[in-house]
Structures are given as C-alpha cells and as structure tokens.
Design an enzyme around this catalytic site. Sequence first.
Site, mmCIF file in Angstrom:
data_model
loop_
_atom_site.group_PDB
_atom_site.id
_atom_site.type_symbol
_atom_site.label_atom_id
_atom_site.label_comp_id
_atom_site.label_asym_id
_atom_site.label_seq_id
_atom_site.Cartn_x
_atom_site.Cartn_y
_atom_site.Cartn_z
ATOM 1 N N THR A 1 1.684 1.647 -10.045
ATOM 2 C CA THR A 1 0.770 0.704 -10.700
ATOM 3 C C THR A 1 -0.199 0.146 -9.664
ATOM 4 O O THR A 1 0.076 0.174 -8.462
ATOM 5 C CB THR A 1 1.552 -0.499 -11.268
ATOM 6 O OG1 THR A 1 2.102 -1.229 -10.162
ATOM 7 C CG2 THR A 1 2.657 -0.059 -12.203
ATOM 8 N N ASP A 2 -1.322 -0.357 -10.151
ATOM 9 C CA ASP A 2 -2.163 -1.142 -9.265
ATOM 10 C C ASP A 2 -1.408 -2.449 -9.000
ATOM 11 O O ASP A 2 -0.422 -2.757 -9.641
ATOM 12 C CB ASP A 2 -3.542 -1.397 -9.904
ATOM 13 C CG ASP A 2 -4.582 -1.813 -8.858
ATOM 14 O OD1 ASP A 2 -5.772 -1.753 -9.160
ATOM 15 O OD2 ASP A 2 -4.165 -2.186 -7.734
ATOM 16 N N TRP A 3 -1.861 -3.223 -8.090
ATOM 17 C CA TRP A 3 -1.115 -4.352 -7.520
ATOM 18 C C TRP A 3 -0.952 -5.522 -8.493
ATOM 19 O O TRP A 3 -1.507 -6.573 -8.331
ATOM 20 C CB TRP A 3 -1.804 -4.772 -6.219
ATOM 21 C CG TRP A 3 -1.179 -4.153 -5.001
ATOM 22 C CD1 TRP A 3 -0.779 -4.822 -3.879
ATOM 23 C CD2 TRP A 3 -0.869 -2.786 -4.764
ATOM 24 N NE1 TRP A 3 -0.263 -3.962 -2.958
ATOM 25 C CE2 TRP A 3 -0.270 -2.699 -3.470
ATOM 26 C CE3 TRP A 3 -0.989 -1.615 -5.475
ATOM 27 C CZ2 TRP A 3 0.168 -1.507 -2.895
ATOM 28 C CZ3 TRP A 3 -0.541 -0.409 -4.922
ATOM 29 C CH2 TRP A 3 0.014 -0.359 -3.649
ATOM 30 N N THR A 4 -0.073 -5.274 -9.475
ATOM 31 C CA THR A 4 0.150 -6.264 -10.535
ATOM 32 C C THR A 4 1.536 -6.852 -10.417
ATOM 33 O O THR A 4 2.491 -6.092 -10.258
ATOM 34 C CB THR A 4 0.136 -5.539 -11.906
ATOM 35 O OG1 THR A 4 -0.309 -4.213 -11.725
ATOM 36 C CG2 THR A 4 -0.661 -6.269 -12.919
#
Length: 753
Positions: free
Chosen positions: A263-266
């Site tokens: 995932t992107d930095w979530t």
Amino acid sequence: MKMKSIVIGTLFLIGANSYAQHLTLKADNIDRIVKELTLEEKARLLVGRENSKSKTGVPGAAGTTQGVERLGIPGVVLTDGPAGVRISPIRKGDSQTYYATGFPVGTALACTWNPELVENVGKAIGEETLEYGCDVLLAPGMNIQRTPLCGRNFEYFSEDPVVSGIMAAAYVNGVQSNGVGTSIKHYAVNSQETNRIEVDEIVSQRALRELYLKGFEIAIRKSNPWTVMSSYNRLNGTWTQSSPELLITILCDEWKYDGLVMTDWTNERRTSYDRVAAGNELLAPGHDWQETDIIENVKKGNLSMDIVDARVKRLLEMIVKTPRFKGYKFSNKPDLEAHAALTRQASTEGMILLENKDNTLPLKGVKTVALFGKTSYDFIAGGTGSGDVNKPYVIDLMTGLSNAGLTINEDLKQLYRIHKDFNDKANKVSGERKELTELKVSRRSIERLAASNDLAIFTIGRQAGEGRDRHIDNDFNLTTDEREMLEDICNAFHALGKKVVVIMNMGSVMETASWKEMPDALLMAWQPGQEGGNSVADVLLGKQTPSGKLTMTFPIMASDVPAVNNFPTGTGSKHGDRRRNVDYTLHEEGIYVGYRYFTTFGKKVSYPFGYGLSYTTFAYSKPVVKATANGFTASIVVKNTGNVDGKEAVQLYVAAPNSGLDKPVRELKAFAKTGTLKPGESETLHFHISTYDLASFNEAESEWQTATGKYEVQFGASVEDIRATATFNNKKMFSSKTNNVLRLNRELKEIKP
Ligand code: GLC
C-alpha cells in the site's frame, strides 16, 4: 509398547523441533517456511515498519518490512524515489556523507522519448539503491497527467498511457538490473493531490482501462516490477487498496502479475485485514495495531488463513530476491561521479526547444549575459515531497553559464543575491518562510543592462510537489511581475538588436500562448536534476542539440483542459455532504485527456503533444506497413536534412475505422528515436503493433475489441505534424474474451526472459 511409542514420539518431537530450530528461509523452501510460521509471525510479515522504528532501516529511507529472526527472514529496506535514492545524507557521529544523485524528474526523462536512456538512468539509480543498502526503490511514479495542475505531474511521465508504460518499463528494467526491486506507483488513478488520501475518483470503465490502467499494464508486460504500490484514493466508491477487482482480478488474473502489492503510506484506515484480503502483501508504512487487526479477524473468520498464507508466500518470494537476504555487502560508495555525468547528459535530451526565431540558438558570438529571474540563481533541480532527493549539490544556471565561459553581469548577480539574502533574513526575523518573490528590476536598469550585455536570459521557475496541487493564477499563469519584466527586457534588448532567451524551469506545463512570441528563443528545461545549469548551458551553446518532445500538451488556457472543470482549483464546492473535486472528482472527460481531446475536437493549443524543435531538420520517407499474424510491422526512413547532428523521435499514431465506438481521431501506439544523425545521414526506424494494441475497451460488452477495417498508420513529428502515412487492413475482429491477450503478447516477446 506404549513406552516405546512415547520414546519414539518424543525423539520425533525433539528432532522436529531441532529441525525447526535450524530451518531458515531459502528460495526453495518458502512453502515449508509458511507452514512453520505462527499466525502472529505471519501478521508481522504483512505489516511494515516506519524506518525509525525498525531494526533494519537505512537512515532516511521510507520504511522496511519486518523480519522473523528465528526462521532467517530479514526485514528489507524500502526507499524513495523516482529522481534518485532518498536517504539522509548526514548521519550523527559519522564523518561520511550519503548523498545521492539528483536525476531529472520523471516528465523530463519521458520527454527524451528514449527508453534506452531511461533504462540507463534506472541502472544508475539502481546501483545507488544497492550500494546504499536498500532493497526496493519506490519508483517510478507513472500516473496519467490528467491536468496541468496536479502537484505530482513532475514525477509522472505523460498524458498518454503508451509513453507512460514504455518509460516505466525501461526505468524498471534499468533499476532491477542491479538486483534490487521497484514499485510502480500509484495504482491507480492518483490524479490529484488535494485530499488524496480520501478522494473518490469517479471514472468510466473505458477511461479506466484505456487511460489510467493501460500504462501499468504495459509496464508489467514489458518489465516485471518486483512490486506495485496501491494508491491512497478511492476509485468508483471503493478504496483502491481494498479492491479485489483492481488488485486481483485485473492485476493478477488478467495481466498475470506475480509480484507483490504494497500500500501507499497509509495508517489511518479503520481496518487492515480487508486490505490483505483484497490483494496487498504489505501494509506500509505499518503499525502494530494492524497486526492485531489481522490476527483478530483471522480468529473471527473474516480473513482466511489460506489468503494470509498466499500473501505471505508472495512476500517471501520477494524477500529472497533482495540483496539483504543474500547478504550483499553494500559499499556506501556508489559511483556518484559517473552518475553526475550521466544526469548532465540525460537531462539535455529531455529539454524541449519550443521557439527559436532566426536560429537564435545555439548562441553564437555571445560573451556577456544579463541573467534575469530569481530561479537563474537558485535552479530547481526536482519537485518536492517523497520525489525529492538529498543531492550533493545543484548547479544553478548562473554557474552553468559561467562554467561554459560566458560572463554573467556582476551588478545583476549582486542584486539577486541581496534580494535573496534580504528575504532569508526577513524570514529569520519573522520566523516565517515567505517564498522569494520575483525581483522587479526597473525599466531604467534593464535599459542600461541592454546597452552593456550581448544577450538577456530570463528564467521562469515553478515548484510543485506531493500533497498539494497547483493554482491557475500566478502558477500556471505568469505573475504580473514576470510579464512586466519580460516586456521590459524584450523592449530594451530588441531596441538594440539584441536577443532574449527564456528558460522554463518547472515540473509541468504552464501558460505560454500570451507571451511566447516575445522572446527570440524559449527552452523548456523541466526540473533537470543536480547538473541542471550545466545541462542548459550545453544546449544553449550547441554542445548538445535539443531532441526532447512534449509528452504533455501545452494548452492555451488552463480552462481549455476539460478535466480542469473537474479538478480542485481551490474551489471545492460542497454538494450535500461531499465536496466536489475534494471528496469526489468526476472524470466527465472520459478518455478525452490531453491530445485525445484537443486533436479530436479541433481545439487549438499552445504547443501540441509530441512537439519539439531541433537545431537541425528531418525528413520522413518510405513508410512501410506489413500485416503479420497478429497486427502489423511498420518502418519509416528518417533523414537529417539540416546542417548539424541531431536525433529525431518519431511517433506512430493510428486512426481507427468507424466501429460504433467513439474514438479519438488518432492515438499513439508506438514511438522510436534515431541515434545521432549527421547532416545527410538516414536511419530506418522499425515498429510492431499487435492487434490487441489497436483495441478499444467496449464497456457494454466489458471486453477489448479491435474492429475489422482500414487503419491509417501515421508517422508524426508531433500529434499535429503527420509526416507520412500508410494503411493496415485488419481482416479479423479481435476480442479479449476470445483471444488470450497475454499469449499474444508473449508471441511478440514482450515478456522479458
Ligand atoms: C508517499 C507517496 C509515495 C511514497 C511513500 C513513501 O505518501 O505517495 O509515492 O513512495 O509515501 O514515502
């Protein structure tokens, strides 16, 4: 008998236990390791860690995976970014520095139209990734440049998916040739920075497939990125990170992708197990409550252990490829000197000569220069956010021109230095961080400078980056001061028969139509990396002939771009409880983005897609198209008809026959660039296009279709400058439901061995 079985059982358990104690991860025992892992360990593997909270990290890197020591599973290091390795250059108590080369930004690389060059840049960035002890480079960024206002356009390649996909593949193959990984991002439709974590991008299936996913599909087909990064945003009501349709059905089942999705930095999401179920193998950056969420939901039966095992297996398949797993002894000494030379040359090939009246460039007989524009003295090498690089230096334009032997007017130099110092001091006193405004040089001073200098150069700079989008006023458009300065400079120098050159130093396009006739030459330098000033000087003085061409249209006005009507231009009007262009963004323009719109609907632009001048000229001849079992091959002869060496990027467009589906008047299907041609030299460029490449996505039937009929093959110097044509007659209807797309592409040897 009983005692005997107890003894045997005990011996077995001791044996098994000691075997497990010596069981360590290898490339060929992953299934065995998965069986050995506990649920807690599996959850740990699927959740990353902030770099600062990780035992493994490289200072300043973006994050790491977590390891399981007892089974010899290391944590590995994930680092940004597309223009170079992003790590901390200084470390406490360490006299060595860890700077990385600042390469040209993505859009500048794409404007070279030279995949081989982009692969070489990727090779260099990959070497720095390896030697600084990182395992996966979180790059390339490859979202479609839907409007000129997206803050991260600088990191992306183009408004067109074929350019985006081919450039991304070249970059990935370059980086990964070092034995480190990449992450093509942000999958998918991360088209704005405003409210990027929450916004719901509402896109038609056709636009999604033909525009926003097509680049990723090409990149996966032509390279084999170790990882894909799922984006922050929602897509048609569902988080991309929680969409099995996107992450499993399309990415894996259709495109046969067998790498890892992170995932992107979530971290803000309420639950995490659903993102593992949807197809992410790594939740980044990662928090321990996410591990708990996974464990609890497996125990509740919301997340099956089979899915967890499948995700863990793919993660381990990536881990065993990493330098860290292989125990590579990184040097912390990449070849920065060689890479500086590479970035200097590479960035010149992405620069675009937009105007050159009476062959103003390359400069002849110029010795003294009046250098205007604050950015001339503080050149913008790259964009902001995770795409920025901690570079050892930046050569500004003043230094680059001086290095090339030109004399820069001292008074003006001092003026700009005082202007910057004053602003810095004022900020220090006030504690603010006011941006440096353009210095308003008086008309009188400009007239005096025109009398005492051979040439005027005026740099217009723009910065943008992650987390915010651009504005139309004073950003996409010139500021009033810039316009007045340009008028005064042109009036004063032209009155004395002297010339004016404007340099654009920015990461995306801007308004040019209202002023481009004023200067004698206009060069788009983009954000060219740390050697920027030298690269611009190399082009201005003819050391390098410009061969860059636009991969994004320059519209006349921002509002001419249909998508801008559905883009956050600082308005974000509320409709009910959801704010338009902030909480949701309607892609009402569908597939008509960039040249697909302007060319099809006959709308004028300032500079068209694919446009770029050279110091020489080229003629196209002998177009040949031959049908094959699966599409056609094409070739064109390109001749240098001018007086200096140069390279020419040729675009192959196709105009499809009517088939009941509305289509753009032409679409880019391939491109190729000549080597350096001397005056009079020719080169034949070859292309091959598959039947599938010609397909459009039929939403009603949810399949790709290539209609039968006559396709016009157009060889263009730009999308509006078609130099030669030929015909391809497609005799058999193609549909993705009845044809195995991947097999077709394998036949074309699209898949790297
Ligand atoms: C950022 C960016 C992504 C980057 C990641 C790690 O939010 O969207 O491109 O790779 O975080 O820094």
